[in-house]
Design an enzyme around this catalytic site. Structure first.
Site, PDB file in Angstrom:
ATOM      1  N   SER A  99      17.057  -9.942  25.915  1.00  0.00           N
ATOM      2  CA  SER A  99      16.292  -9.134  26.867  1.00  0.00           C
ATOM      3  C   SER A  99      17.083  -7.882  27.252  1.00  0.00           C
ATOM      4  CB  SER A  99      16.048  -9.985  28.116  1.00  0.00           C
ATOM      5  OG  SER A  99      15.653  -9.190  29.198  1.00  0.00           O
TER       6      SER A  99
ATOM      7  N   TYR B  29      19.546 -16.009  34.966  1.00  0.00           N
ATOM      8  CA  TYR B  29      18.697 -15.820  33.782  1.00  0.00           C
ATOM      9  C   TYR B  29      19.356 -14.826  32.823  1.00  0.00           C
ATOM     10  CZ  TYR B  29      15.101 -13.738  30.840  1.00  0.00           C
ATOM     11  OH  TYR B  29      14.424 -13.227  29.759  1.00  0.00           O
TER      12      TYR B  29
ATOM     13  N   LYS C 273      21.176 -15.207  28.888  1.00  0.00           N
ATOM     14  CA  LYS C 273      20.908 -14.401  27.682  1.00  0.00           C
ATOM     15  C   LYS C 273      22.215 -13.813  27.136  1.00  0.00           C
ATOM     16  CE  LYS C 273      16.491 -14.948  27.468  1.00  0.00           C
ATOM     17  NZ  LYS C 273      15.904 -15.767  26.407  1.00  0.00           N
TER      18      LYS C 273
HETATM   19  P1  NAD Z   1       6.984 -18.226  27.907  1.00  0.00           P
HETATM   20  O1  NAD Z   1       7.468 -18.998  29.073  1.00  0.00           O
HETATM   21  O2  NAD Z   1       5.555 -17.889  27.832  1.00  0.00           O
HETATM   22  O3  NAD Z   1       7.396 -18.983  26.546  1.00  0.00           O
HETATM   23  C1  NAD Z   1       8.533 -19.788  26.453  1.00  0.00           C
HETATM   24  C2  NAD Z   1       8.098 -21.099  25.813  1.00  0.00           C
HETATM   25  O4  NAD Z   1       9.234 -21.954  25.655  1.00  0.00           O
HETATM   26  C3  NAD Z   1       7.074 -21.854  26.662  1.00  0.00           C
HETATM   27  O5  NAD Z   1       5.994 -22.210  25.828  1.00  0.00           O
HETATM   28  C4  NAD Z   1       7.836 -23.092  27.151  1.00  0.00           C
HETATM   29  O6  NAD Z   1       6.983 -24.214  27.314  1.00  0.00           O
HETATM   30  C5  NAD Z   1       8.858 -23.279  26.040  1.00  0.00           C
HETATM   31  N1  NAD Z   1      10.111 -23.949  26.454  1.00  0.00           N
HETATM   32  C6  NAD Z   1      10.897 -23.649  27.511  1.00  0.00           C
HETATM   33  N2  NAD Z   1      11.958 -24.478  27.532  1.00  0.00           N
HETATM   34  C7  NAD Z   1      11.850 -25.302  26.460  1.00  0.00           C
HETATM   35  C8  NAD Z   1      12.633 -26.373  25.948  1.00  0.00           C
HETATM   36  N3  NAD Z   1      13.727 -26.773  26.586  1.00  0.00           N
HETATM   37  N4  NAD Z   1      12.232 -26.990  24.822  1.00  0.00           N
HETATM   38  C9  NAD Z   1      11.102 -26.591  24.175  1.00  0.00           C
HETATM   39  N5  NAD Z   1      10.309 -25.608  24.629  1.00  0.00           N
HETATM   40  C10 NAD Z   1      10.680 -24.963  25.752  1.00  0.00           C
HETATM   41  O7  NAD Z   1       7.886 -16.911  27.820  1.00  0.00           O
HETATM   42  P2  NAD Z   1       7.726 -15.632  26.891  1.00  0.00           P
HETATM   43  O8  NAD Z   1       7.380 -14.504  27.764  1.00  0.00           O
HETATM   44  O9  NAD Z   1       6.880 -15.947  25.721  1.00  0.00           O
HETATM   45  O10 NAD Z   1       9.248 -15.438  26.451  1.00  0.00           O
HETATM   46  C11 NAD Z   1       9.749 -15.956  25.245  1.00  0.00           C
HETATM   47  C12 NAD Z   1      11.246 -15.675  25.195  1.00  0.00           C
HETATM   48  O11 NAD Z   1      11.472 -14.271  25.313  1.00  0.00           O
HETATM   49  C13 NAD Z   1      12.036 -16.315  26.331  1.00  0.00           C
HETATM   50  O12 NAD Z   1      13.272 -16.783  25.817  1.00  0.00           O
HETATM   51  C14 NAD Z   1      12.253 -15.186  27.307  1.00  0.00           C
HETATM   52  O13 NAD Z   1      13.422 -15.357  28.084  1.00  0.00           O
HETATM   53  C15 NAD Z   1      12.385 -13.995  26.366  1.00  0.00           C
HETATM   54  N6  NAD Z   1      12.033 -12.722  27.000  1.00  0.00           N
HETATM   55  C16 NAD Z   1      10.812 -12.604  27.619  1.00  0.00           C
HETATM   56  C17 NAD Z   1      10.484 -11.409  28.246  1.00  0.00           C
HETATM   57  C18 NAD Z   1       9.152 -11.249  28.952  1.00  0.00           C
HETATM   58  O14 NAD Z   1       9.013 -10.345  29.759  1.00  0.00           O
HETATM   59  N7  NAD Z   1       8.141 -12.062  28.665  1.00  0.00           N
HETATM   60  C19 NAD Z   1      11.392 -10.336  28.236  1.00  0.00           C
HETATM   61  C20 NAD Z   1      12.610 -10.496  27.602  1.00  0.00           C
HETATM   62  C21 NAD Z   1      12.922 -11.707  26.973  1.00  0.00           C
HETATM   63  C1  UD1 Z   2      11.908  -8.481  35.180  1.00  0.00           C
HETATM   64  C2  UD1 Z   2      13.245  -9.157  35.340  1.00  0.00           C
HETATM   65  C3  UD1 Z   2      14.001  -9.095  34.020  1.00  0.00           C
HETATM   66  C4  UD1 Z   2      13.164  -9.737  32.917  1.00  0.00           C
HETATM   67  C5  UD1 Z   2      11.814  -9.035  32.851  1.00  0.00           C
HETATM   68  C6  UD1 Z   2      10.890  -9.677  31.861  1.00  0.00           C
HETATM   69  C7  UD1 Z   2      13.865  -8.883  37.693  1.00  0.00           C
HETATM   70  C8  UD1 Z   2      14.792  -8.216  38.650  1.00  0.00           C
HETATM   71  N1  UD1 Z   2      13.988  -8.514  36.404  1.00  0.00           N
HETATM   72  O1  UD1 Z   2      12.152  -7.146  34.763  1.00  0.00           O
HETATM   73  O2  UD1 Z   2      15.230  -9.772  34.142  1.00  0.00           O
HETATM   74  O3  UD1 Z   2      13.827  -9.627  31.673  1.00  0.00           O
HETATM   75  O4  UD1 Z   2      11.181  -9.103  34.141  1.00  0.00           O
HETATM   76  O5  UD1 Z   2      10.516 -10.958  32.259  1.00  0.00           O
HETATM   77  O6  UD1 Z   2      13.063  -9.724  38.068  1.00  0.00           O
HETATM   78  N2  UD1 Z   2       6.979  -4.333  40.471  1.00  0.00           N
HETATM   79  C9  UD1 Z   2       6.267  -4.024  41.610  1.00  0.00           C
HETATM   80  N3  UD1 Z   2       5.456  -4.983  42.139  1.00  0.00           N
HETATM   81  C10 UD1 Z   2       5.319  -6.239  41.592  1.00  0.00           C
HETATM   82  C11 UD1 Z   2       6.058  -6.533  40.420  1.00  0.00           C
HETATM   83  C12 UD1 Z   2       6.882  -5.556  39.901  1.00  0.00           C
HETATM   84  O7  UD1 Z   2       6.363  -2.919  42.142  1.00  0.00           O
HETATM   85  O8  UD1 Z   2       4.581  -7.065  42.138  1.00  0.00           O
HETATM   86  C13 UD1 Z   2       7.833  -3.291  39.857  1.00  0.00           C
HETATM   87  C14 UD1 Z   2       9.307  -3.626  39.782  1.00  0.00           C
HETATM   88  O9  UD1 Z   2       9.974  -3.259  40.935  1.00  0.00           O
HETATM   89  C15 UD1 Z   2       9.718  -2.829  38.540  1.00  0.00           C
HETATM   90  C16 UD1 Z   2       8.466  -2.826  37.662  1.00  0.00           C
HETATM   91  O10 UD1 Z   2       7.381  -3.117  38.536  1.00  0.00           O
HETATM   92  O11 UD1 Z   2      10.009  -1.502  38.886  1.00  0.00           O
HETATM   93  C17 UD1 Z   2       8.490  -3.870  36.556  1.00  0.00           C
HETATM   94  O12 UD1 Z   2       8.769  -5.149  37.122  1.00  0.00           O
HETATM   95  P1  UD1 Z   2       8.714  -6.490  36.261  1.00  0.00           P
HETATM   96  O13 UD1 Z   2       7.440  -6.568  35.518  1.00  0.00           O
HETATM   97  O14 UD1 Z   2       9.049  -7.634  37.176  1.00  0.00           O
HETATM   98  O15 UD1 Z   2       9.853  -6.301  35.168  1.00  0.00           O
HETATM   99  P2  UD1 Z   2      11.405  -5.944  35.360  1.00  0.00           P
HETATM  100  O16 UD1 Z   2      11.801  -5.837  36.785  1.00  0.00           O
HETATM  101  O17 UD1 Z   2      11.687  -4.779  34.482  1.00  0.00           O
END
Ligand code: NAD
Ligand code: UD1
Length: 339
Positions: A124, A148, A152
């Site tokens: 991330s 978190y 990572k």
């Molecule tokens: P998500 O929660 O929708 O998907 C994660 C999946 O992993 C879920 O289906 C959950 O049931 C499964 N899971 C969790 N722990 C597990 C375990 N111990 N064994 C087996 N399955 C397990 O999240 P996502 O948004 O699809 O994210 C996927 C990956 O990308 C994650 O590792 C997350 O940290 C990373 N990531 C997500 C974002 C984002 O904003 N969505 C941003 C950066 C990184």
């Molecule tokens: C957040 C996480 C980051 C994670 C990413 C994806 C935090 C501090 N960071 O990032 O670690 O990798 O999500 O899951 O939680 N905002 C509002 N109102 C809301 C929600 C968000 O104003 O109700 C604003 C935030 O202040 C930010 C932007 O929207 O400026 C994006 O927020 P968000 O979607 O939570 O993502 P990140 O903060 O970038």
């Protein structure tokens, strides 16, 4: 080629599964459903027109994983499984370290045992902490401000050490910026449990009438309108980055660390306006205090992804909002019948 997709029932995993199947890969999904619904897989099956092998299990459970590697010949793993809620990670750090870090250790040990040494890991942009400047390049300093993010960061380091110890591993670390949007069919999308932490699902739920008002966390940042700026990327573009990473993974001699972002930053108010336009709904908002741990600006320099993977985001803000809206308005309660 057979790909094991851990966390494949989740938001990014389900969208990636579609593109993997369309690209001709055989996919096995492994998920414990801690943050997903089996309905997402049923809908993916409808989209791709075939059944998908689904194994319910936990990556921390060696027996569960070994069964998969005994029964299938896995060529590579895309490792999405993990917990991702920043606030929850501050309250339950050990749960996050156990699930994300220990889970990855068990996964890699099992992969090594069965001589499957190719892994794409979901990292991330959070690993850049508060960057000194933008756009962010892969060689910027790394830091973490919450468990978190630290999970990572540790996993990235662990995978680099693994490669140092045995260079027959092929490892790609993909650093995602802010994934949003949904598949154009509007049958799968992001379905957060409870009140969404992230901006896009909160805006979408406000537009559909599930939430009264969006709190904009701070309007006094050093950005064009004072609200936080992020690099929002369509989930299908992100999914495509994984397919492209798999295309090169067997040829790697070094661990590859790659930003997946668009290179464009939008503010919270830009997002509200774009969503209102796409949905033709009003998104009421009020200015609230800054959220602890938030930074002003975060957007990628995506040059390296283009150079190494031949990947570049294709979908702009309008499409991100339209697809999010189509998913939200057709599925106001996500995969549940009702809330
Ligand atoms: P998500 O929660 O929708 O998907 C994660 C999946 O992993 C879920 O289906 C959950 O049931 C499964 N899971 C969790 N722990 C597990 C375990 N111990 N064994 C087996 N399955 C397990 O999240 P996502 O948004 O699809 O994210 C996927 C990956 O990308 C994650 O590792 C997350 O940290 C990373 N990531 C997500 C974002 C984002 O904003 N969505 C941003 C950066 C990184
Ligand atoms: C957040 C996480 C980051 C994670 C990413 C994806 C935090 C501090 N960071 O990032 O670690 O990798 O999500 O899951 O939680 N905002 C509002 N109102 C809301 C929600 C968000 O104003 O109700 C604003 C935030 O202040 C930010 C932007 O929207 O400026 C994006 O927020 P968000 O979607 O939570 O993502 P990140 O903060 O970038």
């Amino acid at each position: 080629m057979t790909i094991l997709v851990t966390g494949g029932a989740g938001y990014i995993g389900s969208h990636t599964t579609i593109l993997l199947i369309e690209a001709g890969y055989d996919v096995i999904i492994f998920d414990n459903f801690s943050n997903a619904s089996k309905e997402s897989i049923k809908r993916v099956e409808k989209i791709v027109g075939q059944n998908i092998t689904l194994i319910e299990g936990d990556i921390r459970n060696k027996t569960d994983l070994e069964k998969v590697f005994e029964n299938y010949s896995i060529d590579a793993v895309i490792h999405f499984a993990g917990l991702k809620a920043v606030g929850e990670s501050v309250e339950k750090p050990l749960t996050y370290y156990d699930n994300n870090i220990y889970g990855t250790i068990v996964l890699c040990e099992t992969m090594a045992k069965y001589n499957c040494k190719s892994i794409v890991f979901s990292s991330s942009a959070t690993v850049y902490g508060d960057p000194h400047t933008t756009p962010i390049k892969e060689d910027f300093p790394l830091s973490a401000t919450n468990p978190y993010g630290r999970s990572k960061l540790f996993i990235e380091e662990m995978l680099r050490d693994l490669h140092l110890s045995d260079n027959t591993w092929n490892i790609v670390l993909l650093r995602y910026f802010n994934p949003v949007g949904a598949h154009s069919s509007a049958t799968i999308g992001e379905a957060p449990q409870g009140i969404p932490n992230n901006l896009m699902p909160f805006i979408a739920q406000t537009a559909v009438g599930k939430r009264a008002c969006l709190s904009v966390f701070g309007d006094d940042y050093d950005t064009h309108d004072g609200t936080g700026v992020r690099d929002y990327i369509h989930v299908m573009d992100l999914a495509d980055g994984h397919v492209k990473a798999l295309n090169i993974i067997k040829k790697l001699s070094e661990v590859m660390t790659i930003n997946l972002g668009t290179g464009v930053g939008y503010s919270v108010l830009d997002m509200v306006k774009a969503f209102e336009k796409a949905s033709k709904k009003e998104v009421p908002y009020c200015i609230a205090p800054r959220r602890a741990g938030d930074i002003a600006k975060c957007f990628a320099d995506p040059t390296y992804a283009k150079e190494i993977l031949g990947w570049e985001a294709q979908k702009g803000l309008e499409q991100m909002c339209e697809d999010s809206w189509r998913w939200q308005s057709n599925n106001p309660n996500g995969y549940k019948e009702e809330d």
